[in-house]
Scaffold this motif. Structure first.
Motif, PDB file in Angstrom:
ATOM      1  N   SER A  39      -8.916 -14.721 -16.217  1.00 25.49           N
ATOM      2  CA  SER A  39     -10.183 -14.961 -15.530  1.00 25.49           C
ATOM      3  C   SER A  39     -11.002 -13.682 -15.397  1.00 25.49           C
ATOM      4  N   GLU A  40     -10.370 -12.605 -14.965  1.00 28.79           N
ATOM      5  CA  GLU A  40     -11.072 -11.338 -14.764  1.00 28.79           C
ATOM      6  C   GLU A  40     -11.611 -10.762 -16.080  1.00 28.79           C
ATOM      7  N   PHE A  41     -10.805 -10.813 -17.118  1.00 28.84           N
ATOM      8  CA  PHE A  41     -11.276 -10.276 -18.396  1.00 28.84           C
ATOM      9  C   PHE A  41     -12.425 -11.124 -18.943  1.00 28.84           C
ATOM     10  N   ARG A  42     -12.348 -12.436 -18.738  1.00 23.15           N
ATOM     11  CA  ARG A  42     -13.450 -13.307 -19.156  1.00 23.15           C
ATOM     12  C   ARG A  42     -14.720 -12.983 -18.370  1.00 23.15           C
ATOM     13  N   LEU A  43     -14.588 -12.834 -17.054  1.00 17.43           N
ATOM     14  CA  LEU A  43     -15.741 -12.553 -16.201  1.00 17.43           C
ATOM     15  C   LEU A  43     -16.430 -11.236 -16.553  1.00 17.43           C
ATOM     16  N   HIS A  44     -15.669 -10.275 -17.013  1.00 18.47           N
ATOM     17  CA  HIS A  44     -16.227  -8.950 -17.287  1.00 18.47           C
ATOM     18  C   HIS A  44     -16.515  -8.712 -18.773  1.00 18.47           C
ATOM     19  N   LYS A  45     -16.523  -9.780 -19.528  1.00 14.67           N
ATOM     20  CA  LYS A  45     -16.717  -9.680 -20.972  1.00 14.67           C
ATOM     21  C   LYS A  45     -18.027  -8.977 -21.338  1.00 14.67           C
ATOM     22  N   ASN A  46     -19.086  -9.255 -20.608  1.00 19.62           N
ATOM     23  CA  ASN A  46     -20.397  -8.680 -20.921  1.00 19.62           C
ATOM     24  C   ASN A  46     -20.901  -7.767 -19.810  1.00 19.62           C
ATOM     25  N   SER A  47     -19.993  -7.025 -19.203  1.00 20.48           N
ATOM     26  CA  SER A  47     -20.359  -6.124 -18.109  1.00 20.48           C
ATOM     27  C   SER A  47     -21.154  -4.929 -18.630  1.00 20.48           C
ATOM     28  N   PRO A  48     -22.009  -4.372 -17.759  1.00 22.83           N
ATOM     29  CA  PRO A  48     -22.701  -3.128 -18.120  1.00 22.83           C
ATOM     30  C   PRO A  48     -21.685  -2.005 -18.350  1.00 22.83           C
ATOM     31  N   ASP A  49     -22.068  -0.988 -19.092  1.00 20.74           N
ATOM     32  CA  ASP A  49     -21.150   0.095 -19.473  1.00 20.74           C
ATOM     33  C   ASP A  49     -20.417   0.719 -18.287  1.00 20.74           C
ATOM     34  N   GLN A  50     -21.149   1.058 -17.242  1.00 15.69           N
ATOM     35  CA  GLN A  50     -20.516   1.722 -16.095  1.00 15.69           C
ATOM     36  C   GLN A  50     -19.477   0.809 -15.435  1.00 15.69           C
ATOM     37  N   GLU A  51     -19.810  -0.454 -15.275  1.00 13.08           N
ATOM     38  CA  GLU A  51     -18.869  -1.401 -14.676  1.00 13.08           C
ATOM     39  C   GLU A  51     -17.657  -1.601 -15.584  1.00 13.08           C
ATOM     40  N   ALA A  52     -17.882  -1.613 -16.892  1.00 14.37           N
ATOM     41  CA  ALA A  52     -16.785  -1.770 -17.852  1.00 14.37           C
ATOM     42  C   ALA A  52     -15.825  -0.583 -17.776  1.00 14.37           C
ATOM     43  N   LYS A  53     -16.360   0.617 -17.575  1.00 15.12           N
ATOM     44  CA  LYS A  53     -15.506   1.805 -17.457  1.00 15.12           C
ATOM     45  C   LYS A  53     -14.601   1.706 -16.231  1.00 15.12           C
ATOM     46  N   VAL A  54     -15.188   1.305 -15.107  1.00  9.68           N
ATOM     47  CA  VAL A  54     -14.404   1.158 -13.871  1.00  9.68           C
ATOM     48  C   VAL A  54     -13.366   0.058 -14.055  1.00  9.68           C
ATOM     49  N   PHE A  55     -13.776  -1.059 -14.641  1.00 10.05           N
ATOM     50  CA  PHE A  55     -12.884  -2.187 -14.901  1.00 10.05           C
ATOM     51  C   PHE A  55     -11.682  -1.740 -15.735  1.00 10.05           C
ATOM     52  N   MET A  56     -11.945  -1.054 -16.834  1.00  9.06           N
ATOM     53  CA  MET A  56     -10.864  -0.597 -17.705  1.00  9.06           C
ATOM     54  C   MET A  56      -9.967   0.417 -17.004  1.00  9.06           C
ATOM     55  N   SER A  57     -10.552   1.280 -16.222  1.00  7.23           N
ATOM     56  CA  SER A  57      -9.777   2.284 -15.495  1.00  7.23           C
ATOM     57  C   SER A  57      -8.823   1.617 -14.503  1.00  7.23           C
ATOM     58  N   GLU A  58      -9.337   0.677 -13.739  1.00  6.66           N
ATOM     59  CA  GLU A  58      -8.497   0.016 -12.733  1.00  6.66           C
ATOM     60  C   GLU A  58      -7.404  -0.842 -13.369  1.00  6.66           C
ATOM     61  N   TRP A  59      -7.730  -1.544 -14.444  1.00  6.53           N
ATOM     62  CA  TRP A  59      -6.719  -2.366 -15.097  1.00  6.53           C
ATOM     63  C   TRP A  59      -5.691  -1.499 -15.833  1.00  6.53           C
ATOM     64  N   THR A  60      -6.096  -0.325 -16.288  1.00  2.94           N
ATOM     65  CA  THR A  60      -5.147   0.597 -16.895  1.00  2.94           C
ATOM     66  C   THR A  60      -4.174   1.110 -15.833  1.00  2.94           C
TER      67      THR A  60
END
Length: 114
Positions: A39-60
């Motif tokens: 669900s989370e990866f689907r929701l953030h599929k088209n996130s802005p760059d800055q939000e995508a960086k935070v998303f990837m950092s937290e999931w990492t």
């Protein structure tokens, strides 16, 4: 363009890695975790760059923490991590709602086997 393809491959690798780690969880936790991750990866599929960086950092961080906990599981039966009050204060209302839903799901009694 190459940067975008690189990012996409990192996202896919992280997604697959998390689902693979979830195989080491108890069935109830795996089911909830897999559903949440998808669900989370689907929701953030088209996130802005800055939000995508935070998303990837937290999931990492989640991936690294879970991998470490699963590798040490025989020594200490702990899976998960406490959320600091500072972190919780930065959550949006929607995120707090998601945490509440996860808590409810995780606290449901196990279905009795027939």
């Amino acid at each position: 363009m190459a940067s975008n393809i690189n990012h996409l491959s990192r996202v896919r690798a992280l997604y697959k890695g998390i689902l693979k780690l979830h195989r080491g969880l108890p069935l109830e936790m795996k089911a909830i975790g897999d559903q949440y991750v998808k669900s989370e990866f689907r929701l953030h599929k088209n996130s802005p760059d800055q939000e995508a960086k935070v998303f990837m950092s937290e999931w990492t961080k989640y991936y690294m923490t879970l991998a470490k906990q699963l590798s040490q599981r025989k020594q200490k039966q702990t899976i998960g991590d406490e959320l600091s009050p500072e972190l919780l204060e930065n959550f949006r209302e929607e995120q707090v709602g998601q945490l509440v839903e996860l808590l409810k799901e995780s606290c449901k009694p196990k279905e009795e086997e027939s």
